[in-house]
Design a protein around this motif. Structure first.
Motif, PDB file in Angstrom:
ATOM      1  N   LYS A  84       0.828  -1.212   0.000  1.00  0.00           N
ATOM      2  CA  LYS A  84       0.000   0.000   0.000  1.00  0.00           C
ATOM      3  C   LYS A  84       0.860   1.260   0.000  1.00  0.00           C
ATOM      4  N   GLN A  85       1.904   1.261   0.829  1.00  0.00           N
ATOM      5  CA  GLN A  85       2.789   2.423   0.902  1.00  0.00           C
ATOM      6  C   GLN A  85       3.511   2.646  -0.425  1.00  0.00           C
ATOM      7  N   THR A  86       3.921   1.559  -1.043  1.00  0.00           N
ATOM      8  CA  THR A  86       4.639   1.661  -2.314  1.00  0.00           C
ATOM      9  C   THR A  86       3.737   2.195  -3.416  1.00  0.00           C
ATOM     10  N   LEU A  87       2.497   1.719  -3.490  1.00  0.00           N
ATOM     11  CA  LEU A  87       1.553   2.212  -4.499  1.00  0.00           C
ATOM     12  C   LEU A  87       1.242   3.693  -4.283  1.00  0.00           C
ATOM     13  N   ALA A  88       1.180   4.120  -3.023  1.00  0.00           N
ATOM     14  CA  ALA A  88       0.935   5.539  -2.716  1.00  0.00           C
ATOM     15  C   ALA A  88       2.080   6.403  -3.248  1.00  0.00           C
ATOM     16  N   LYS A  89       3.302   5.916  -3.093  1.00  0.00           N
ATOM     17  CA  LYS A  89       4.465   6.644  -3.611  1.00  0.00           C
ATOM     18  C   LYS A  89       4.453   6.676  -5.142  1.00  0.00           C
ATOM     19  N   MET A  90       4.020   5.573  -5.751  1.00  0.00           N
ATOM     20  CA  MET A  90       3.968   5.517  -7.215  1.00  0.00           C
ATOM     21  C   MET A  90       2.959   6.510  -7.767  1.00  0.00           C
ATOM     22  N   ARG A  91       1.878   6.756  -7.035  1.00  0.00           N
ATOM     23  CA  ARG A  91       0.882   7.747  -7.476  1.00  0.00           C
ATOM     24  C   ARG A  91       1.475   9.158  -7.474  1.00  0.00           C
ATOM     25  N   LYS A  92       2.344   9.419  -6.515  1.00  0.00           N
ATOM     26  CA  LYS A  92       3.021  10.717  -6.488  1.00  0.00           C
ATOM     27  C   LYS A  92       3.905  10.887  -7.719  1.00  0.00           C
ATOM     28  N   PHE A  93       4.576   9.816  -8.111  1.00  0.00           N
ATOM     29  CA  PHE A  93       5.389   9.871  -9.323  1.00  0.00           C
ATOM     30  C   PHE A  93       4.520  10.079 -10.557  1.00  0.00           C
ATOM     31  N   TRP A  94       3.291   9.546 -10.512  1.00  0.00           N
ATOM     32  CA  TRP A  94       2.376   9.743 -11.637  1.00  0.00           C
ATOM     33  C   TRP A  94       2.024  11.219 -11.791  1.00  0.00           C
ATOM     34  N   PHE A  95       1.782  11.902 -10.698  1.00  0.00           N
ATOM     35  CA  PHE A  95       1.502  13.349 -10.760  1.00  0.00           C
ATOM     36  C   PHE A  95       2.702  14.115 -11.338  1.00  0.00           C
TER      37      PHE A  95
END
Length: 456
Positions: free
Chosen positions: A324-335
């Motif tokens: 979950k934490q890793t996917l949250a960080k990946m969403r930041k990279f998407w922005f």
């Protein structure tokens, strides 16, 4: 100044080595991949105008279409590559190294048999193929294109098996090393093409041979190096070939194979559609725009590539908080990727001008369409990597099959209505739908509410 560099180094070093062991390994690979792929991107950008000037925009479009068609045969691995990636990652996580070696050896054996048969078949039918008609170009080029196709396909078959070393490295969460092969291949290709521009006239046969041989050379040398050094315990061996393991590899690999066929239609048919609708000369501006915005895609790919096998490892160990934490960080990279895409869009007229000069005209509306495509494609990729890593791909299998069926007629329809923009719009619509569905599936799995097909 030296103190500032020292402080920066300490800050980066602390940031990288902070967190879970799996996260530290991923961050190291991401940083190394940024450096390596940054070099690959730079070389790729230089190679485009150099290649266009060596031949011409129309011949370059022919080369792009032919090479993408040959690449279709990469899906003849019937999903064994992805099956190996997951099974090897699981074996390493469980420290079952003998089984890991058997998986590697068996995959090499199976793919060698498959591609060997395909090569013999191609050599038999190639003399009867009308490549001038297939590529919608002058009949005078027919014989030359037949030779180019044979050269490119033969080297491709060698690369087909040799590239398994990149699967092994990625399964062990070391994609940066795999990326280094692409960098070396691109560098050698650049050198060879530069030499050709100085010593020969524009020639598709020379171009095809140069760009096909260099990856094979790099992969051969790299395989010998790694399998005799750090990866000796996984080195393929005739004695470790166990065809009974094919079922394990295929149980997941068969689903990946169907997905790969769908991906083939979604990713690799645009050049052929454009060639047939508008002629090979229009493939060049489309690919120029694609390559420019693909910088963002490649940058995001550097971040998510180590995560596939990392998700496998975490899921086997039931470490859901880390996921979950890793996917949250990946969403930041998407922005960040969205901002990068928009920045490239507004700078694109200037970038095209300094990159390819006046030899190719890329309409601004095509750049807008490509920008939207990249943003949507990255969103769905983020969730696909998670689902692939944990093997929950049945829904993806159905959705990719459906979209693959409608892709070509929809691309032809929108292409006739809106030109090159319509081709890009098709991909954007399809990946947008898939991105929404896969994000919902990811949410359900992580919250343990996934049932039936959502959890298969």
């Amino acid at each position: 100044m030296s103190n500032q560099f020292a402080s920066l180094y300490l800050f980066i070093n602390k940031a990288i080595n902070k967190g879970h062991k799996r996260s530290v390994k991923a961050k190291k690979n991401i940083l190394a991949s940024f450096i390596i792929k940054g070099g690959s991107i730079a070389i790729g950008l230089i190679l485009v105008p150099l290649t266009i000037n060596y031949v011409n925009p129309t011949s370059y479009g022919i080369w792009l279409t032919l090479s993408s068609m040959v690449a279709w045969f990469g899906f003849f691995d019937i999903g064994f590559g992805h099956g190996l990636r997951n099974k090897l990652a699981e074996s390493i996580a469980k420290e079952e190294f003998v089984l890991a070696k058997k998986y590697v050896s068996t995959t090499y054996a199976i793919l060698s048999l498959i591609i060997g048969g395909v090569l013999v078949l191609f050599m038999g039918i190639n003399p009867f193929l009308n490549w001038a008609s297939i590529l919608n170009t002058s009949e005078a080029l027919g014989d030359e294109l037949g030779v180019v196709a044979l050269i490119v396909f033969s080297f491709f078959c060698m690369q087909f098996v040799l590239k398994l070393i990149t699967t092994v490295l990625t399964a062990n969460q070391e994609p940066a090393k795999a990326s280094f092969f692409n960098f070396l291949g691109s560098l050698f290709s650049l050198l060879v093409i530069f030499i050709l521009t100085k010593t020969t006239e524009g020639n598709l046969i020379y171009l095809g041979a140069a760009l096909s041989f260099t990856p094979v050379l790099v992969l051969t040398c790299s395989s010998v190096w790694f399998y005799t050094q750090d990866y000796k315990r996984y080195a393929p061996s005739f004695r470790q070939v166990d065809f009974s393991l094919a079922k394990d590899l295929m149980s997941l690999g068969a689903k990946f194979f169907v997905i790969q066929i769908g991906a083939l239609v979604l990713f690799s048919t645009n050049n052929v559609i454009i060639t047939q609708l508008f002629g090979p000369e229009e493939v060049t501006p489309f690919n120029i725009a694609f390559k420019l915005f693909n910088i963002v895609t490649m940058g995001f790919g550097i971040v998510v590539t180590p995560m596939w096998s990392a998700f496998t490892d975490a899921y086997v160990r039931e470490e859901f908080d880390w996921i979950k934490q890793t996917l949250a960080k990946m969403r930041k990279f998407w922005f960040l990727a969205i901002l990068g895409s928009i920045g490239i869009l507004f700078a694109s007229p200037f970038l095209y001008r300094i990159w390819v000069g006046d030899s190719v005209d890329v309409p601004f509306e095509l750049s807008v369409a490509m920008c939207l495509y990249v943003i949507v494609a990255i969103w769905q990729t983020m969730h696909v990597f998670f689902l692939n890593g944990i093997g929950k791909i049945k829904l993806q299998l159905y959705l990719v099959t459906f979209t693959a069926i409608i892709n070509i007629p929809l691309a032809i329809l929108l292409g006739r209505w809106f030109g090159l923009v319509g081709i890009t719009m098709t991909s954007t619509l399809i990946f947008g739908i898939m991105g929404i569905v896969f994000s919902i599936q990811t949410h359900k799995i992580l919250n343990k509410t996934a049932k039936n097909i959502w959890n298969e």
